[in-house]
Design an enzyme around this catalytic site. Structure first.
Site, short mmCIF file in Angstrom:
data_model
loop_
_atom_site.label_atom_id
_atom_site.label_comp_id
_atom_site.label_asym_id
_atom_site.label_seq_id
_atom_site.Cartn_x
_atom_site.Cartn_y
_atom_site.Cartn_z
N LYS A 1 0.83 -1.21 0.00
CA LYS A 1 0.00 0.00 0.00
C LYS A 1 0.86 1.25 0.00
O LYS A 1 2.00 1.24 0.47
CB LYS A 1 -0.84 0.05 1.28
CG LYS A 1 -2.07 -0.81 1.27
CD LYS A 1 -2.90 -0.54 2.53
CE LYS A 1 -4.09 -1.47 2.60
NZ LYS A 1 -5.08 -1.24 1.53
N ARG B 1 -11.09 -10.83 1.23
CA ARG B 1 -12.00 -11.81 0.63
C ARG B 1 -11.48 -13.23 0.76
O ARG B 1 -12.24 -14.19 0.84
CB ARG B 1 -12.25 -11.43 -0.84
CG ARG B 1 -10.98 -11.31 -1.64
CD ARG B 1 -11.17 -10.46 -2.89
NE ARG B 1 -11.18 -9.03 -2.61
CZ ARG B 1 -11.43 -8.09 -3.50
NH1 ARG B 1 -11.69 -8.42 -4.75
NH2 ARG B 1 -11.41 -6.82 -3.16
N1 BES Z 1 -8.41 -3.24 3.93
C1 BES Z 1 -8.52 -2.80 2.59
C2 BES Z 1 -9.79 -1.99 2.33
C3 BES Z 1 -9.92 -0.68 3.05
C4 BES Z 1 -9.63 0.51 2.40
C5 BES Z 1 -10.40 -0.62 4.34
C6 BES Z 1 -9.78 1.72 3.06
C7 BES Z 1 -10.56 0.58 4.99
C8 BES Z 1 -10.24 1.75 4.35
C9 BES Z 1 -8.53 -3.99 1.64
O1 BES Z 1 -7.82 -5.10 2.06
C10 BES Z 1 -7.95 -3.52 0.34
O2 BES Z 1 -6.83 -3.12 0.34
N2 BES Z 1 -8.76 -3.57 -0.72
C11 BES Z 1 -8.33 -3.11 -2.02
C12 BES Z 1 -8.57 -4.23 -2.99
C13 BES Z 1 -8.02 -3.97 -4.35
C14 BES Z 1 -6.52 -4.11 -4.32
C15 BES Z 1 -8.61 -4.96 -5.33
C16 BES Z 1 -9.17 -1.90 -2.39
O3 BES Z 1 -10.40 -1.95 -2.20
O4 BES Z 1 -8.61 -0.90 -2.80
ZN ZN Z 2 -5.77 -5.08 1.61
#
Ligand code: BES
Ligand code: ZN
Ligand code: ZN
Length: 506
Positions: free
Chosen positions: A286, A360
């Site tokens: 990230k 997921r």
């Molecule tokens: N934990 C994150 C989602 C999230 C984002 C929670 C902001 C709280 C605040 C999740 O694991 C994630 O990173 N999702 C990605 C998936 C993508 C890489 C397909 C997303 O939604 O950006």
């Molecule tokens: Zn994530």
């Protein structure tokens, strides 16, 4: 927190702050006037019309969350009176009272109150007396919440905290006592969930999350079981194991069981939580900007654990099983990679595209476990996607559901406890985006409708169960202080889950 129903007259209640309320109503085309009723009306006469005078001069308009502090100078046993606005009389709900109670309690605590008395008024509104009592108790618990254990000044005893809350009522009837207990149970469960989310990720590891859940289970008489890596391997939990393999912290699968139904035939409800104690994104690392907030990526698990505490306290006649997959998502030489194929507990394979879409995968195993146990309905809660934050912001959480009646029940439970959800689609056309050339499904469906494609992936693991997925990525956390709460965890979904279980009791 010690919350108690008392029958004192508002004049005689000894406290640091007496909290009263008033709403506003339309008075002609563009003007409105403040309505003082109940305790506020009494206080107004005891103070020789001071409140009417203030509203006539426009110093108090009755807007939702508006606060005015009055010093009664010995005319009342209370040291000060805090008047809180409820907004438009016609639209005052239990949530208006809950919020007003939280805002005024938080304000009273910040100004040093130790003992407060609540005498909010629901006259002329649709709010039932028992709902009013519950909302005030709940609001006080929520508003008084702070997370100061890592601050020395607070721990040296310099922080003043509310110790006692008196709820003014006409009679201590069993129904009102029950409403008080429910308000406290839901408030404390939410605060427990908030504590779990607010803990730093070096403290709240998967093992520590399991410890806290087990400690609570022992205290409240729930059955518990924590599965370790060898048991996960035996069950074939390839999603949870895959995500966890990059971290030095071992994953845990936490099971809590509450049995309240008279018939042992009834398998009951499953509450399933995403418990990523820190989400770096893994190899698909990230952006560092807001990465620290990812200590709260176990907000879904926290809501489930908190709800189980409330359920254990309130003892509804229903069976509830909680399943939490918890792990840390780290980049390392042992981490899972884009291109890997993982096999989930139900046998389906997933082609990994982005290791940041880990939620997921860990949920897939927990959902498969719930199906194998024959649980239905299954409700999962997760800080799952950035997509839902873009779509609904911090106001509402996304509700994805394969059963219209279940969706209505969850929306109604949320409405009752002041948590908002918005229905999102599971249309089959979205499944196109998660087709894989090499595995049963692809882990991500790209940028478009990403919260929907994430839900479509989960759908592969729920069998024929009635199922709902709550995406709380936009609501689990507030990044600055708000009138009703400090910055940090909100405990979102804890109360909806508990309320849903209470309403499912037979
Ligand atoms: N934990 C994150 C989602 C999230 C984002 C929670 C902001 C709280 C605040 C999740 O694991 C994630 O990173 N999702 C990605 C998936 C993508 C890489 C397909 C997303 O939604 O950006
Ligand atoms: Zn994530
Ligand atoms: Zn995540």
């Amino acid at each position: 927190m010690d919350v108690q129903l008392v029958r004192n007259h508002v004049k005689d209640v000894t406290c640091d702050a007496l909290i009263i309320s008033a709403a506003r109503t339309k008075d002609g085309q563009d003007s409105s006037r403040v309505v003082f009723a109940g305790a506020a009306q009494t206080i107004n006469s005891l103070l020789d019309g001071l409140l009417s005078e203030m509203s006539a001069r426009g110093e108090f308009k009755g807007n939702a969350g508006e606060l005015v502090t009055i010093h009664p100078l010995g005319k009342l046993a209370a040291k000060r009176v805090i008047l809180v606005g409820l907004g438009k009389l016609e639209s005052v709900s239990a949530q208006s009272l809950r919020r007003a109670s939280a805002i005024a309690t938080r304000h009273a605590q910040k100004t040093g109150a130790r003992q407060i008395a609540l005498a909010l008024d629901g006259a002329g509104t649709q709010v039932h007396e028992t709902e009013k009592i519950e909302a005030q108790a709940e609001g006080a618990c929520l508003g008084a919440y702070t997370f100061r254990k890592y601050q020395q000044t607070a721990n040296n005893g310099n922080e003043r905290r509310i110790q006692k809350v008196l709820l003014l009522c006409e009679a201590e009837t069993p129904a009102w006592e029950a409403a008080t207990r429910k308000g406290i149970a839901l408030g404390e469960a939410t605060n427990f969930a908030r504590d779990l989310v607010n803990e730093p990720p070096n403290v709240l590891t998967p093992a520590e999350l399991a410890n806290r859940a087990v400690t609570m289970a022992k205290q409240f008489g729930l059955e518990y079981e924590v599965l370790d890596r060898p048991q996960m391997q035996e069950l074939g939990m390839g999603g949870l194991l895959g995500v966890a393999q990059g971290s030095a912290e071992p994953p845990k699968f936490i099971i809590l069981r509450y049995r309240g139904a008279s018939s042992s035939q009834d398998k009951g409800i499953a509450l399933v939580g995403k418990g990523i104690t820190f989400d770096t994104g893994g190899i698909s690392l990230k952006n560092p900007e807001r990465m620290h907030e990812m200590k709260g990526d176990m907000g879904g698990a926290a809501a489930c654990i908190g709800a189980m505490q409330a359920i254990a306290m309130l003892k509804p006649a229903v069976n509830v099983t909680m399943l939490v997959s918890t792990a840390e998502n780290m980049p390392s030489g042992t981490a899972y990679r884009p291109g890997d194929i993982l096999r989930i507990m139900n046998g389906k394979t997933v082609e990994i595209v982005n290791t940041d879409a880990e939620g997921r995968l860990v949920l897939a195993d927990a959902l498969s476990y719930a199906v194998k146990e024959g649980l239905s309905p299954i409700i999962d809660v997760a800080t799952l996607t950035g997509g839902i934050v873009v779509a609904l912001g911090s106001v509402m959480s996304g509700l994805f559901c394969n059963d219209e009646e279940l969706a209505r029940e969850i929306l109604a439970a949320g409405q009752a406890v002041g948590e908002k959800f918005w229905p999102m689609p599971l249309d089959e056309e979205y499944a196109e985006q998660i087709k894989s050339d090499i595995a049963d499904i692809k882990q991500t469906g790209g940028r478009m409708a990403s919260s929907v494609t994430a839900a479509k992936i989960l759908e592969n693991f729920v069998g024929n169960a009635r199922w709902a997925h709550l995406d709380i990525a936009g609501t689990f956390y507030v990044d600055g202080p708000k009138p009703a709460q400090e910055a940090g965890a909100t405990g979102f979904a804890t109360r909806t889950l508990a309320e849903f279980a209470l309403r499912s009791a037979k």
